[in-house]
Design a protein around this motif. Structure first.
Motif, PDB file in Angstrom:
ATOM      1  N   ASP A   1       0.809  -1.215   0.000  1.00  0.00           N
ATOM      2  CA  ASP A   1       0.000   0.000   0.000  1.00  0.00           C
ATOM      3  C   ASP A   1       0.850   1.276   0.000  1.00  0.00           C
ATOM      4  N   TYR A   2       1.739   1.411   0.972  1.00  0.00           N
ATOM      5  CA  TYR A   2       2.551   2.630   1.074  1.00  0.00           C
ATOM      6  C   TYR A   2       3.464   2.789  -0.140  1.00  0.00           C
ATOM      7  N   GLU A   3       3.928   1.664  -0.695  1.00  0.00           N
ATOM      8  CA  GLU A   3       4.897   1.728  -1.790  1.00  0.00           C
ATOM      9  C   GLU A   3       4.258   2.054  -3.136  1.00  0.00           C
ATOM     10  N   ALA A   4       2.937   2.008  -3.192  1.00  0.00           N
ATOM     11  CA  ALA A   4       2.215   2.471  -4.383  1.00  0.00           C
ATOM     12  C   ALA A   4       1.624   3.847  -4.132  1.00  0.00           C
ATOM     13  N   MET A   5       0.854   3.975  -3.067  1.00  0.00           N
ATOM     14  CA  MET A   5       0.132   5.226  -2.775  1.00  0.00           C
ATOM     15  C   MET A   5       1.069   6.413  -2.579  1.00  0.00           C
ATOM     16  N   VAL A   6       2.046   6.244  -1.698  1.00  0.00           N
ATOM     17  CA  VAL A   6       2.894   7.385  -1.323  1.00  0.00           C
ATOM     18  C   VAL A   6       3.774   7.856  -2.479  1.00  0.00           C
ATOM     19  N   PRO A   7       4.508   6.964  -3.174  1.00  0.00           N
ATOM     20  CA  PRO A   7       5.294   7.449  -4.317  1.00  0.00           C
ATOM     21  C   PRO A   7       4.429   8.070  -5.406  1.00  0.00           C
ATOM     22  N   TYR A   8       3.262   7.491  -5.649  1.00  0.00           N
ATOM     23  CA  TYR A   8       2.348   8.050  -6.643  1.00  0.00           C
ATOM     24  C   TYR A   8       2.035   9.505  -6.294  1.00  0.00           C
ATOM     25  N   GLN A   9       1.653   9.750  -5.048  1.00  0.00           N
ATOM     26  CA  GLN A   9       1.316  11.109  -4.624  1.00  0.00           C
ATOM     27  C   GLN A   9       2.528  12.029  -4.623  1.00  0.00           C
ATOM     28  N   MET A  10       3.683  11.507  -4.190  1.00  0.00           N
ATOM     29  CA  MET A  10       4.895  12.328  -4.160  1.00  0.00           C
ATOM     30  C   MET A  10       5.302  12.761  -5.568  1.00  0.00           C
ATOM     31  N   LEU A  11       5.228  11.838  -6.509  1.00  0.00           N
ATOM     32  CA  LEU A  11       5.640  12.150  -7.878  1.00  0.00           C
ATOM     33  C   LEU A  11       4.674  13.127  -8.539  1.00  0.00           C
ATOM     34  N   LEU A  12       3.380  12.985  -8.256  1.00  0.00           N
ATOM     35  CA  LEU A  12       2.419  13.970  -8.761  1.00  0.00           C
ATOM     36  C   LEU A  12       2.710  15.346  -8.175  1.00  0.00           C
ATOM     37  N   MET A  13       3.015  15.393  -6.875  1.00  0.00           N
ATOM     38  CA  MET A  13       3.314  16.655  -6.218  1.00  0.00           C
ATOM     39  C   MET A  13       4.520  17.345  -6.863  1.00  0.00           C
ATOM     40  N   LEU A  14       5.479  16.543  -7.332  1.00  0.00           N
ATOM     41  CA  LEU A  14       6.675  17.084  -7.970  1.00  0.00           C
ATOM     42  C   LEU A  14       6.437  17.485  -9.424  1.00  0.00           C
ATOM     43  N   GLY A  15       5.208  17.292  -9.908  1.00  0.00           N
ATOM     44  CA  GLY A  15       4.875  17.735 -11.254  1.00  0.00           C
ATOM     45  C   GLY A  15       4.978  16.681 -12.330  1.00  0.00           C
ATOM     46  N   HIS A  16       5.196  15.427 -11.935  1.00  0.00           N
ATOM     47  CA  HIS A  16       5.294  14.351 -12.919  1.00  0.00           C
ATOM     48  C   HIS A  16       3.917  13.769 -13.221  1.00  0.00           C
ATOM     49  N   LYS A  17       3.803  13.078 -14.348  1.00  0.00           N
ATOM     50  CA  LYS A  17       2.590  12.351 -14.695  1.00  0.00           C
ATOM     51  C   LYS A  17       2.866  10.871 -14.461  1.00  0.00           C
ATOM     52  N   VAL A  18       1.981  10.217 -13.731  1.00  0.00           N
ATOM     53  CA  VAL A  18       2.193   8.811 -13.398  1.00  0.00           C
ATOM     54  C   VAL A  18       1.051   7.972 -13.954  1.00  0.00           C
ATOM     55  N   ALA A  19       1.396   7.048 -14.835  1.00  0.00           N
ATOM     56  CA  ALA A  19       0.426   6.108 -15.394  1.00  0.00           C
ATOM     57  C   ALA A  19       0.505   4.827 -14.584  1.00  0.00           C
ATOM     58  N   THR A  20      -0.601   4.449 -13.939  1.00  0.00           N
ATOM     59  CA  THR A  20      -0.639   3.212 -13.175  1.00  0.00           C
ATOM     60  C   THR A  20      -1.214   2.119 -14.064  1.00  0.00           C
ATOM     61  N   ALA A  21      -0.521   0.991 -14.121  1.00  0.00           N
ATOM     62  CA  ALA A  21      -0.931  -0.079 -15.023  1.00  0.00           C
ATOM     63  C   ALA A  21      -0.759  -1.434 -14.360  1.00  0.00           C
ATOM     64  N   CYS A  22      -1.657  -2.350 -14.729  1.00  0.00           N
ATOM     65  CA  CYS A  22      -1.643  -3.705 -14.190  1.00  0.00           C
ATOM     66  C   CYS A  22      -2.136  -4.656 -15.258  1.00  0.00           C
ATOM     67  N   PRO A  23      -1.456  -5.771 -15.474  1.00  0.00           N
ATOM     68  CA  PRO A  23      -1.948  -6.750 -16.449  1.00  0.00           C
ATOM     69  C   PRO A  23      -3.387  -7.154 -16.134  1.00  0.00           C
ATOM     70  N   GLY A  24      -4.216  -7.178 -17.176  1.00  0.00           N
ATOM     71  CA  GLY A  24      -5.599  -7.585 -17.008  1.00  0.00           C
ATOM     72  C   GLY A  24      -6.516  -6.517 -16.456  1.00  0.00           C
ATOM     73  N   LYS A  25      -6.000  -5.310 -16.259  1.00  0.00           N
ATOM     74  CA  LYS A  25      -6.806  -4.218 -15.697  1.00  0.00           C
ATOM     75  C   LYS A  25      -6.863  -3.054 -16.680  1.00  0.00           C
ATOM     76  N   SER A  26      -7.936  -2.278 -16.566  1.00  0.00           N
ATOM     77  CA  SER A  26      -8.175  -1.120 -17.430  1.00  0.00           C
ATOM     78  C   SER A  26      -8.424   0.111 -16.581  1.00  0.00           C
ATOM     79  N   PRO A  27      -8.386   1.301 -17.181  1.00  0.00           N
ATOM     80  CA  PRO A  27      -8.686   2.518 -16.420  1.00  0.00           C
ATOM     81  C   PRO A  27     -10.042   2.394 -15.718  1.00  0.00           C
ATOM     82  N   GLY A  28     -10.068   2.804 -14.467  1.00  0.00           N
ATOM     83  CA  GLY A  28     -11.279   2.699 -13.659  1.00  0.00           C
ATOM     84  C   GLY A  28     -11.276   1.477 -12.757  1.00  0.00           C
ATOM     85  N   ASP A  29     -10.452   0.475 -13.083  1.00  0.00           N
ATOM     86  CA  ASP A  29     -10.302  -0.687 -12.206  1.00  0.00           C
ATOM     87  C   ASP A  29      -9.411  -0.312 -11.023  1.00  0.00           C
ATOM     88  N   THR A  30      -9.349  -1.184 -10.060  1.00  0.00           N
ATOM     89  CA  THR A  30      -8.458  -0.987  -8.917  1.00  0.00           C
ATOM     90  C   THR A  30      -7.722  -2.285  -8.626  1.00  0.00           C
TER      91      THR A  30
END
Length: 198
Positions: free
Chosen positions: A22-51
């Motif tokens: 949890d922390y290793e996905a959520m926190v870096p995602y938020q930190m990188l967005l805060m720094l102005g980067h764009k982060v695409a989250t992807a998972c095999p077998g999953k589409s946008p809107g999935d979790t």
């Protein structure tokens, strides 16, 4: 300052799966967005809107970490159509997801793209299991959760022992690795510095 960071922001691919830490996905995602980067989250077998389900690993004095249910982490990209050439860097959180994501050839091919093009690669905790399976650690220095050390060594890598508090990060060229979420400040700082050189 924020506008300047956003103008220089990079496009980063984050590979996740069910029971990513949890922390290793959520926190870096938020930190990188805060720094102005764009982060695409992807998972095999999953589409946008999935979790994906996450797991919280904690260090409470037992012989190994404990595991508790985490949150739902949103997927915003379609893994099937992701082209690694469109990204400046990749980040691989730990948890239990890497142990099965490394069995997916498309995941391994994506990771190899970043290694072959010398783009920044960040992996933490069990994330280096994917680096091992992709065959990119030969003669490379790599930190990870201590339980992954034998895999790093067997793959021809040089395992870097973390500090006592699991709060250190290690850089070897385009590769920045760390043992667990207590290393977030050091790990993301080093990754961000690599991103600025891209």
């Amino acid at each position: 300052m924020i506008n300047k960071m956003a103008a220089n922001g990079k496009k980063i691919l984050m590979l996740v799966g069910d029971f990513v830490e949890d922390y290793e996905a959520m926190v870096p995602y938020q930190m990188l967005l805060m720094l102005g980067h764009k982060v695409a989250t992807a998972c095999p077998g999953k589409s946008p809107g999935d979790t994906v389900a996450t797991a919280i690993h904690d260090f409470e004095g037992h012989q190994t970490y404990t595991e508790k249910p985490g949150h739902r982490f949103a997927i915003n990209s379609d893994f099937a159509t992701v082209d690694p050439a469109d990204f400046d860097a990749i980040i691989i959180p730990g948890g239990r997801a890497p142990e099965y994501l490394r069995l997916d050839n498309a995941v391994l091919d994506m990771v190899r793209h970043f290694a072959e093009t010398a783009k920044p690669i960040a992996a933490i905790c069990h994330g280096p299991q994917i680096l091992v399976a992709a065959g990119i650690l030969n003669d490379r220095e790599c930190s990870s959760y201590p339980a992954v050390a034998p895999e790093v060594t067997a793959a021809g890598g040089r395992y870097i022992t973390p500090g006592k508090g699991l709060d250190t990060a290690h850089v070897d060229g385009n590769l920045v690795t760390a043992p667990a979420w207590p290393a977030h400040p050091a790990w993301i700082r080093e990754f961000h510095q690599l991103l600025e050189s891209v």
